[in-house]
Design a protein around this motif. Sequence first.
Motif, PDB file in Angstrom:
ATOM      1  N   PRO A  30      10.402 -22.601  18.753  1.00  0.00           N
ATOM      2  CA  PRO A  30       9.106 -22.671  19.090  1.00  0.00           C
ATOM      3  C   PRO A  30       8.088 -21.932  18.250  1.00  0.00           C
ATOM      4  N   VAL A  31       8.405 -20.539  17.845  1.00  0.00           N
ATOM      5  CA  VAL A  31       7.670 -19.788  17.145  1.00  0.00           C
ATOM      6  C   VAL A  31       7.537 -20.499  15.741  1.00  0.00           C
ATOM      7  N   GLU A  32       8.522 -21.015  14.994  1.00  0.00           N
ATOM      8  CA  GLU A  32       8.404 -21.667  13.813  1.00  0.00           C
ATOM      9  C   GLU A  32       7.236 -22.751  14.004  1.00  0.00           C
ATOM     10  N   LEU A  33       7.542 -23.541  14.902  1.00  0.00           N
ATOM     11  CA  LEU A  33       6.737 -24.964  14.864  1.00  0.00           C
ATOM     12  C   LEU A  33       5.269 -24.372  15.271  1.00  0.00           C
ATOM     13  N   SER A  34       5.147 -23.376  16.150  1.00  0.00           N
ATOM     14  CA  SER A  34       3.710 -22.759  16.581  1.00  0.00           C
ATOM     15  C   SER A  34       3.113 -22.246  15.121  1.00  0.00           C
ATOM     16  N   SER A  35       3.823 -21.674  14.227  1.00  0.00           N
ATOM     17  CA  SER A  35       3.415 -21.190  12.846  1.00  0.00           C
ATOM     18  C   SER A  35       2.726 -22.417  11.998  1.00  0.00           C
ATOM     19  N   ILE A  36       3.740 -23.424  12.323  1.00  0.00           N
ATOM     20  CA  ILE A  36       3.018 -24.617  11.526  1.00  0.00           C
ATOM     21  C   ILE A  36       1.736 -25.215  12.116  1.00  0.00           C
ATOM     22  N   ALA A  37       1.688 -25.205  13.484  1.00  0.00           N
ATOM     23  CA  ALA A  37       0.471 -25.699  14.229  1.00  0.00           C
ATOM     24  C   ALA A  37      -0.608 -24.839  13.887  1.00  0.00           C
ATOM     25  N   GLN A  38      -0.308 -23.739  13.795  1.00  0.00           N
ATOM     26  CA  GLN A  38      -1.681 -22.784  13.556  1.00  0.00           C
ATOM     27  C   GLN A  38      -2.125 -22.885  11.997  1.00  0.00           C
ATOM     28  N   GLN A  39      -1.123 -23.207  11.327  1.00  0.00           N
ATOM     29  CA  GLN A  39      -1.641 -23.451   9.840  1.00  0.00           C
ATOM     30  C   GLN A  39      -2.411 -24.764   9.735  1.00  0.00           C
ATOM     31  N   LEU A  40      -2.039 -25.855  10.542  1.00  0.00           N
ATOM     32  CA  LEU A  40      -2.585 -27.106  10.532  1.00  0.00           C
ATOM     33  C   LEU A  40      -4.094 -26.905  11.207  1.00  0.00           C
ATOM     34  N   ASP A  41      -4.149 -25.961  12.215  1.00  0.00           N
ATOM     35  CA  ASP A  41      -5.436 -25.803  12.905  1.00  0.00           C
ATOM     36  C   ASP A  41      -6.385 -25.044  11.873  1.00  0.00           C
ATOM     37  N   GLU A  42      -5.971 -24.230  10.913  1.00  0.00           N
ATOM     38  CA  GLU A  42      -6.722 -23.413  10.207  1.00  0.00           C
ATOM     39  C   GLU A  42      -7.160 -24.417   9.018  1.00  0.00           C
ATOM     40  N   GLU A  43      -6.369 -25.254   8.572  1.00  0.00           N
ATOM     41  CA  GLU A  43      -6.733 -26.290   7.787  1.00  0.00           C
ATOM     42  C   GLU A  43      -7.962 -27.197   8.079  1.00  0.00           C
ATOM     43  N   GLU A  44      -7.695 -27.602   9.274  1.00  0.00           N
ATOM     44  CA  GLU A  44      -8.719 -28.523  10.022  1.00  0.00           C
ATOM     45  C   GLU A  44     -10.030 -27.671  10.151  1.00  0.00           C
ATOM     46  N   ARG A  45      -9.802 -26.189  10.574  1.00  0.00           N
ATOM     47  CA  ARG A  45     -10.972 -25.316  10.648  1.00  0.00           C
ATOM     48  C   ARG A  45     -11.954 -25.437   9.294  1.00  0.00           C
ATOM     49  N   MET A  46     -11.115 -25.123   8.285  1.00  0.00           N
ATOM     50  CA  MET A  46     -11.689 -24.833   7.028  1.00  0.00           C
ATOM     51  C   MET A  46     -12.431 -26.330   6.577  1.00  0.00           C
ATOM     52  N   ARG A  47     -11.895 -27.498   6.893  1.00  0.00           N
ATOM     53  CA  ARG A  47     -12.566 -28.840   6.657  1.00  0.00           C
ATOM     54  C   ARG A  47     -13.928 -28.980   7.178  1.00  0.00           C
ATOM     55  N   MET A  48     -13.754 -28.387   8.620  1.00  0.00           N
ATOM     56  CA  MET A  48     -14.987 -28.838   9.420  1.00  0.00           C
ATOM     57  C   MET A  48     -15.901 -27.695   8.997  1.00  0.00           C
ATOM     58  N   ALA A  49     -15.557 -26.440   8.377  1.00  0.00           N
ATOM     59  CA  ALA A  49     -16.677 -25.222   7.954  1.00  0.00           C
ATOM     60  C   ALA A  49     -17.380 -25.984   6.722  1.00  0.00           C
ATOM     61  N   GLU A  50     -16.855 -26.774   6.118  1.00  0.00           N
ATOM     62  CA  GLU A  50     -17.437 -27.489   4.914  1.00  0.00           C
ATOM     63  C   GLU A  50     -18.606 -28.070   4.957  1.00  0.00           C
ATOM     64  N   GLY A  51     -18.950 -28.459   6.514  1.00  0.00           N
ATOM     65  CA  GLY A  51     -20.250 -29.307   6.829  1.00  0.00           C
ATOM     66  C   GLY A  51     -21.197 -28.207   7.089  1.00  0.00           C
ATOM     67  N   GLY A  52     -20.750 -26.771   7.325  1.00  0.00           N
ATOM     68  CA  GLY A  52     -21.851 -25.936   7.769  1.00  0.00           C
ATOM     69  C   GLY A  52     -21.067 -25.085   8.907  1.00  0.00           C
ATOM     70  N   VAL A  53     -21.095 -24.109   8.852  1.00  0.00           N
ATOM     71  CA  VAL A  53     -20.731 -23.082   9.961  1.00  0.00           C
ATOM     72  C   VAL A  53     -21.631 -22.981  11.193  1.00  0.00           C
ATOM     73  N   GLN A  54     -22.963 -23.365  10.821  1.00  0.00           N
ATOM     74  CA  GLN A  54     -23.814 -23.435  11.892  1.00  0.00           C
ATOM     75  C   GLN A  54     -24.158 -24.595  12.417  1.00  0.00           C
ATOM     76  N   SER A  55     -23.354 -25.749  12.133  1.00  0.00           N
ATOM     77  CA  SER A  55     -23.645 -27.191  12.457  1.00  0.00           C
ATOM     78  C   SER A  55     -23.066 -27.237  13.887  1.00  0.00           C
ATOM     79  N   GLU A  56     -23.709 -28.233  14.894  1.00  0.00           N
ATOM     80  CA  GLU A  56     -23.200 -28.405  16.028  1.00  0.00           C
ATOM     81  C   GLU A  56     -21.943 -28.914  15.980  1.00  0.00           C
ATOM     82  N   GLU A  57     -21.461 -29.734  14.928  1.00  0.00           N
ATOM     83  CA  GLU A  57     -20.006 -30.205  14.964  1.00  0.00           C
ATOM     84  C   GLU A  57     -18.946 -29.130  14.811  1.00  0.00           C
ATOM     85  N   TYR A  58     -19.414 -28.084  13.979  1.00  0.00           N
ATOM     86  CA  TYR A  58     -18.396 -27.267  13.797  1.00  0.00           C
ATOM     87  C   TYR A  58     -18.416 -26.213  15.229  1.00  0.00           C
ATOM     88  N   ARG A  59     -19.473 -25.746  15.657  1.00  0.00           N
ATOM     89  CA  ARG A  59     -19.519 -25.183  17.163  1.00  0.00           C
ATOM     90  C   ARG A  59     -18.657 -25.838  18.179  1.00  0.00           C
TER      91      ARG A  59
END
Length: 314
Positions: A30-59
């Motif tokens: 579970p720890v290793e799979l959680s690490s992969i999930a967190q990495q995916l979450d971070e990648e998704e966050r970075m893509r969403m941030a490209e539209g602006g960290v102040q945007s409603e979609e990002y919040r």
Amino acid sequence: MESIFHEKQEGSLCAQHCLNNLLQGEYFSPVELSSIAQQLDEEERMRMAEGGVQSEEYRIFLQQPSGNMDDSGFFSIQVISNALGVWGLEIVLFNSREYQELRIDPINEKAFICNYKEHWFTVRKLGQQWFNLNSLLTGPELISDTYLALFLAQLQQEGYSIFVISGNLPDCEADQILRIMRVEQQQRPKLIGEDEAQRVSVQQVSDTTHTTDVGVLDEDEEELRKALALSRQHMEVEDEEADLRRAIQLSMQGSASPISETAGSSHDTSSINTLTAEELRRRRQAYFDRQQLPHSADSHSAGGLKDSGTKPDQ
């Protein structure tokens, strides 16, 4: 069958069980799979941030829980895909147009992973035979080649998503053994919950039978105690009447002195010597009355029968 690696269900870690049963070993935790999930979450966050960290979609995105894992132990198809990518394996949707156009017979594949309502499990070929390695089963389930296509079609009909595993799976002991021999399965494994329920049911029947046996024994013991009590009471009455008969016989002889000589035991002697003359007379009269009761009853009964058989004087 003992050589086949089969992780059974623990909590909601079916994705972990699915991967390890596919790879035939404890490759992911579970720890290793959680690490992969967190990495995916971070990648998704970075893509969403490209539209602006102040945007409603990002919040809104930051306020939503992770779509790749949860606290129960569920992991998404993206996590499973990335985990398999470590081994050079890819997944292809079984009922996609691209795959169906290939017209590959399922028995020529190596493995499938199936998902329905956040539950994952593996169907894999080991040697020349197919096995259902669902973690909800008590053990591997043998699937014949002729039944494999029907099995997959039934899963699709029930709403399962099926993915084909593409690439070279790591070597495992079960695959090596089953390449040179085939196994037979006399009895299919049960679901873990079904097996547990059956054990509980058997235990309840056993407890009920034991309770019934104890109840029967208690009733038998109670009847035995009653019978012994009646027997002792009857023996006491017989002993008392025997003493009384001997006392009456002696009194009728007009001699009290020979009691110690004619009595059957010292208990009889002491019992009779304690009787007063008045009590002895009363008991003797009661004894005679009891002796005459049957005779009187017979006479009364006979008289009744006689009267019923006579006719009035004419």
